[in-house]
Design a protein around this motif. Structure first.
Motif, PDB file in Angstrom:
ATOM      1  N   ARG A 260       0.831  -1.205   0.000  1.00  0.00           N
ATOM      2  CA  ARG A 260       0.000   0.000   0.000  1.00  0.00           C
ATOM      3  C   ARG A 260       0.864   1.253   0.000  1.00  0.00           C
ATOM      4  O   ARG A 260       0.555   2.238  -0.688  1.00  0.00           O
ATOM      5  CB  ARG A 260      -0.926  -0.003   1.219  1.00  0.00           C
ATOM      6  CG  ARG A 260      -2.084  -0.966   1.103  1.00  0.00           C
ATOM      7  CD  ARG A 260      -2.985  -0.931   2.338  1.00  0.00           C
ATOM      8  NE  ARG A 260      -3.517   0.413   2.616  1.00  0.00           N
ATOM      9  CZ  ARG A 260      -4.393   0.654   3.593  1.00  0.00           C
ATOM     10  NH1 ARG A 260      -4.800  -0.329   4.377  1.00  0.00           N
ATOM     11  NH2 ARG A 260      -4.833   1.884   3.786  1.00  0.00           N
ATOM     12  N   LEU A 261       1.939   1.238   0.764  1.00  0.00           N
ATOM     13  CA  LEU A 261       2.855   2.384   0.802  1.00  0.00           C
ATOM     14  C   LEU A 261       3.481   2.617  -0.566  1.00  0.00           C
ATOM     15  O   LEU A 261       3.563   3.760  -1.038  1.00  0.00           O
ATOM     16  CB  LEU A 261       3.945   2.147   1.846  1.00  0.00           C
ATOM     17  CG  LEU A 261       5.057   3.191   1.934  1.00  0.00           C
ATOM     18  CD1 LEU A 261       4.494   4.560   2.278  1.00  0.00           C
ATOM     19  CD2 LEU A 261       6.105   2.773   2.962  1.00  0.00           C
ATOM     20  N   GLU A 262       3.912   1.554  -1.215  1.00  0.00           N
ATOM     21  CA  GLU A 262       4.548   1.692  -2.527  1.00  0.00           C
ATOM     22  C   GLU A 262       3.573   2.253  -3.554  1.00  0.00           C
ATOM     23  O   GLU A 262       3.945   3.076  -4.399  1.00  0.00           O
ATOM     24  CB  GLU A 262       5.107   0.349  -2.980  1.00  0.00           C
ATOM     25  CG  GLU A 262       6.331  -0.082  -2.157  1.00  0.00           C
ATOM     26  CD  GLU A 262       6.748  -1.518  -2.419  1.00  0.00           C
ATOM     27  OE1 GLU A 262       6.044  -2.210  -3.209  1.00  0.00           O
ATOM     28  OE2 GLU A 262       7.751  -1.948  -1.850  1.00  0.00           O
ATOM     29  N   ARG A 263       2.298   1.818  -3.492  1.00  0.00           N
ATOM     30  CA  ARG A 263       1.301   2.376  -4.411  1.00  0.00           C
ATOM     31  C   ARG A 263       1.089   3.862  -4.152  1.00  0.00           C
ATOM     32  O   ARG A 263       0.950   4.656  -5.085  1.00  0.00           O
ATOM     33  CB  ARG A 263      -0.030   1.606  -4.283  1.00  0.00           C
ATOM     34  CG  ARG A 263      -0.002   0.210  -4.880  1.00  0.00           C
ATOM     35  CD  ARG A 263      -1.409  -0.335  -5.063  1.00  0.00           C
ATOM     36  NE  ARG A 263      -2.115  -0.518  -3.798  1.00  0.00           N
ATOM     37  CZ  ARG A 263      -2.069  -1.612  -3.055  1.00  0.00           C
ATOM     38  NH1 ARG A 263      -1.322  -2.653  -3.450  1.00  0.00           N
ATOM     39  NH2 ARG A 263      -2.764  -1.711  -1.933  1.00  0.00           N
ATOM     40  N   ALA A 264       1.059   4.243  -2.874  1.00  0.00           N
ATOM     41  CA  ALA A 264       0.893   5.666  -2.546  1.00  0.00           C
ATOM     42  C   ALA A 264       2.086   6.473  -3.037  1.00  0.00           C
ATOM     43  O   ALA A 264       1.927   7.588  -3.551  1.00  0.00           O
ATOM     44  CB  ALA A 264       0.720   5.821  -1.036  1.00  0.00           C
ATOM     45  N   GLN A 265       3.279   5.924  -2.898  1.00  0.00           N
ATOM     46  CA  GLN A 265       4.479   6.643  -3.326  1.00  0.00           C
ATOM     47  C   GLN A 265       4.552   6.770  -4.843  1.00  0.00           C
ATOM     48  O   GLN A 265       5.034   7.780  -5.364  1.00  0.00           O
ATOM     49  CB  GLN A 265       5.716   5.941  -2.782  1.00  0.00           C
ATOM     50  CG  GLN A 265       5.876   6.073  -1.274  1.00  0.00           C
ATOM     51  CD  GLN A 265       6.986   5.223  -0.718  1.00  0.00           C
ATOM     52  OE1 GLN A 265       7.379   4.211  -1.307  1.00  0.00           O
ATOM     53  NE2 GLN A 265       7.512   5.614   0.440  1.00  0.00           N
ATOM     54  N   LEU A 266       4.063   5.757  -5.556  1.00  0.00           N
ATOM     55  CA  LEU A 266       4.035   5.835  -7.018  1.00  0.00           C
ATOM     56  C   LEU A 266       3.131   6.957  -7.499  1.00  0.00           C
ATOM     57  O   LEU A 266       3.356   7.535  -8.564  1.00  0.00           O
ATOM     58  CB  LEU A 266       3.563   4.503  -7.612  1.00  0.00           C
ATOM     59  CG  LEU A 266       4.616   3.416  -7.798  1.00  0.00           C
ATOM     60  CD1 LEU A 266       3.953   2.120  -8.243  1.00  0.00           C
ATOM     61  CD2 LEU A 266       5.679   3.843  -8.804  1.00  0.00           C
ATOM     62  N   ALA A 267       2.101   7.260  -6.729  1.00  0.00           N
ATOM     63  CA  ALA A 267       1.163   8.318  -7.105  1.00  0.00           C
ATOM     64  C   ALA A 267       1.522   9.669  -6.510  1.00  0.00           C
ATOM     65  O   ALA A 267       0.781  10.642  -6.694  1.00  0.00           O
ATOM     66  CB  ALA A 267      -0.246   7.924  -6.672  1.00  0.00           C
ATOM     67  N   ASP A 268       2.649   9.747  -5.833  1.00  0.00           N
ATOM     68  CA  ASP A 268       3.059  10.984  -5.162  1.00  0.00           C
ATOM     69  C   ASP A 268       4.176  11.652  -5.957  1.00  0.00           C
ATOM     70  O   ASP A 268       5.301  11.167  -5.986  1.00  0.00           O
ATOM     71  CB  ASP A 268       3.546  10.651  -3.750  1.00  0.00           C
ATOM     72  CG  ASP A 268       3.983  11.885  -2.968  1.00  0.00           C
ATOM     73  OD1 ASP A 268       3.980  12.993  -3.539  1.00  0.00           O
ATOM     74  OD2 ASP A 268       4.334  11.742  -1.786  1.00  0.00           O
ATOM     75  N   PRO A 269       3.903  12.777  -6.615  1.00  0.00           N
ATOM     76  CA  PRO A 269       4.948  13.412  -7.438  1.00  0.00           C
ATOM     77  C   PRO A 269       6.148  13.874  -6.628  1.00  0.00           C
ATOM     78  O   PRO A 269       7.277  13.853  -7.122  1.00  0.00           O
ATOM     79  CB  PRO A 269       4.222  14.598  -8.079  1.00  0.00           C
ATOM     80  CG  PRO A 269       3.065  14.875  -7.180  1.00  0.00           C
ATOM     81  CD  PRO A 269       2.648  13.541  -6.635  1.00  0.00           C
ATOM     82  N   PHE A 270       5.929  14.276  -5.392  1.00  0.00           N
ATOM     83  CA  PHE A 270       7.039  14.755  -4.576  1.00  0.00           C
ATOM     84  C   PHE A 270       7.968  13.607  -4.183  1.00  0.00           C
ATOM     85  O   PHE A 270       9.187  13.775  -4.140  1.00  0.00           O
ATOM     86  CB  PHE A 270       6.527  15.485  -3.344  1.00  0.00           C
ATOM     87  CG  PHE A 270       5.663  16.661  -3.672  1.00  0.00           C
ATOM     88  CD1 PHE A 270       6.055  17.577  -4.638  1.00  0.00           C
ATOM     89  CD2 PHE A 270       4.454  16.853  -3.046  1.00  0.00           C
ATOM     90  CE1 PHE A 270       5.269  18.659  -4.958  1.00  0.00           C
ATOM     91  CE2 PHE A 270       3.649  17.937  -3.357  1.00  0.00           C
ATOM     92  CZ  PHE A 270       4.056  18.847  -4.313  1.00  0.00           C
ATOM     93  N   HIS A 271       7.394  12.445  -3.895  1.00  0.00           N
ATOM     94  CA  HIS A 271       8.243  11.285  -3.597  1.00  0.00           C
ATOM     95  C   HIS A 271       9.066  10.916  -4.829  1.00  0.00           C
ATOM     96  O   HIS A 271      10.264  10.611  -4.728  1.00  0.00           O
ATOM     97  CB  HIS A 271       7.379  10.107  -3.167  1.00  0.00           C
ATOM     98  CG  HIS A 271       8.171   8.890  -2.822  1.00  0.00           C
ATOM     99  ND1 HIS A 271       8.854   8.747  -1.634  1.00  0.00           N
ATOM    100  CD2 HIS A 271       8.433   7.746  -3.530  1.00  0.00           C
ATOM    101  CE1 HIS A 271       9.478   7.595  -1.609  1.00  0.00           C
ATOM    102  NE2 HIS A 271       9.240   6.969  -2.744  1.00  0.00           N
ATOM    103  N   GLN A 272       8.433  10.961  -6.002  1.00  0.00           N
ATOM    104  CA  GLN A 272       9.163  10.645  -7.231  1.00  0.00           C
ATOM    105  C   GLN A 272      10.269  11.664  -7.486  1.00  0.00           C
ATOM    106  O   GLN A 272      11.376  11.313  -7.912  1.00  0.00           O
ATOM    107  CB  GLN A 272       8.188  10.600  -8.412  1.00  0.00           C
ATOM    108  CG  GLN A 272       7.146   9.504  -8.310  1.00  0.00           C
ATOM    109  CD  GLN A 272       7.769   8.125  -8.206  1.00  0.00           C
ATOM    110  OE1 GLN A 272       8.666   7.766  -8.987  1.00  0.00           O
ATOM    111  NE2 GLN A 272       7.325   7.328  -7.244  1.00  0.00           N
ATOM    112  N   PHE A 273       9.989  12.926  -7.211  1.00  0.00           N
ATOM    113  CA  PHE A 273      11.007  13.967  -7.373  1.00  0.00           C
ATOM    114  C   PHE A 273      12.183  13.720  -6.428  1.00  0.00           C
ATOM    115  O   PHE A 273      13.354  13.838  -6.829  1.00  0.00           O
ATOM    116  CB  PHE A 273      10.370  15.333  -7.105  1.00  0.00           C
ATOM    117  CG  PHE A 273      11.348  16.470  -7.106  1.00  0.00           C
ATOM    118  CD1 PHE A 273      11.900  16.942  -8.283  1.00  0.00           C
ATOM    119  CD2 PHE A 273      11.712  17.082  -5.911  1.00  0.00           C
ATOM    120  CE1 PHE A 273      12.800  18.001  -8.280  1.00  0.00           C
ATOM    121  CE2 PHE A 273      12.611  18.134  -5.898  1.00  0.00           C
ATOM    122  CZ  PHE A 273      13.152  18.600  -7.086  1.00  0.00           C
TER     123      PHE A 273
END
Length: 352
Positions: A260-273
């Motif tokens: 669930r955390l990984e899915r949330a991070q995939l949808a989070d532009p700031f985490h990707q940045f």
């Protein structure tokens, strides 16, 4: 700094804030001396409201006024912010909203729930959201923000009730007290925050961190689950509950929440940045580009994402691609950044 969402790490001592929870009135009280200064600088006879707002902004920021200094300082009451001249975004919002209302302006606290603003202190990672102040003139609205352009936000600010703004105060104070090692006072502040606004997930997450640090794993799990019931993609609560189950040896539950955390991070532009900046710093430029481009797909209007992509393309020798990304950054940037991007773009064209 506000809406502190905590990720539990090892504790280190930091200076202890005041451990006594102030009353709601004490949080918002405008000292008589400040009120007198305010009415001298922003007289009630001044009209229209837009002019009063201009005078208030000048009073708050100018060297011959309050000359407030912004930073990740302790969350202050209005009176303490005035005395110290030190504010984080929440202390500023409470102070400015109170002063604006005092001179007859329709002011309110605004909240931006997703921003890129986090830091580590006292063995705890703080994931901060952001607040500023809105002022309404009929159908028109103005925003006053102490951070200027330092905060990277995904959504526009939204007005929140006074109860939510006060809950943020007690939540922040609770986090600061917990980091300082005063768990009893921290709990009192966090419980006050939840009493004011029980549907705010971050307060439940922070209470979970406090319980975990007090060796109450059952209570911590209950608080994390309450946070996730309110916000299923709350990254800090997901991170914390994964750690809780891992420490307990419950790998099945840990993996469930890790996914669930990984899915949330995939949808989070700031985490990707942030991932992009990490790969760029290690010289893994192709991986950096991958994450910067994903951040742009999720939130394409952030000029700093495009600039980071341009910088990485340039490090890879891809000048044409770098130029396109830099031009897009210039289009989206504010006045200060636009001139910088134009200068870099001109230099890139000259080099070609």
């Amino acid at each position: 700094m506000m809406q502190l969402a905590l990720a539990a790490l090892l504790a280190l001592p930091i200076p202890l804030p005041d451990s006594t929870p102030p009353s709601h009135a004490q949080v918002l009280e405008i000292p008589p001396e400040l009120r007198a200064q305010l009415h001298q600088r922003v007289p009630g006879s001044v009209a229209p409201g837009a002019r009063r707002l201009e005078l208030l902004v000048e009073f708050v920021f100018s060297a011959d006024g309050l000359a407030l200094e912004y930073g990740n300082s302790t969350t202050h009451t209005v009176a303490d912010a005035w005395r110290t001249r030190q504010v984080n975004c929440l202390s500023f919002a409470l102070l400015f909203t109170g002063l604006a209302r005092e001179v007859g302006l329709d002011a309110y606290v605004q909240e931006i729930d997703q921003v890129l603003a986090w830091h580590q202190q006292g063995g705890i990672v703080y994931n901060s959201s952001h607040v500023n102040v809105g002022v309404r003139f009929g159908q028109r609205r103005k925003t006053v923000d102490v951070s200027r352009a330092e905060v990277m936000a995904r959504h526009r600010p939204e007005q929140v009730a006074d109860e939510r703004a006060l809950a943020h105060f007690y939540n922040n104070r609770g986090a600061e007290l917990m980091a300082a090692g005063d768990s009893v006072a921290a709990r009192r502040h966090m419980e006050e925050a939840i009493a004011l606004d029980p549907r705010y997930a971050t307060s439940w997450n922070n209470l979970g961190v406090l319980r975990m640090r007090s060796d109450d794993a059952i209570g911590a799990e209950a608080a994390y689950r309450e946070a996730l019931a309110l916000d299923p993609t709350h990254a800090s609560a997901l991170f914390n509950i994964v750690g809780l189950f891992r420490r307990a040896g419950d790998e099945a539950n840990a993996m469930h929440f890790q996914r669930r955390l990984e899915r949330a991070q995939l949808a989070d532009p700031f985490h990707q940045f942030l991932l992009g900046t990490q790969y760029e710093g290690r010289g893994e430029y192709e991986r950096a580009v991958e994450h910067y481009r994903r951040a742009i797909r999720l939130h394409g209007d952030e000029h700093r994402f495009h600039f980071a992509l341009a910088r990485t393309w340039l490090l890879m020798g891809e000048r044409r691609r770098a130029g396109r990304a830099l031009a897009r950054a210039r289009e989206l940037g504010d006045d200060d950044s636009r001139a910088l991007y134009q200068a870099k773009l001109d230099r890139l064209r000259q080099d070609r």
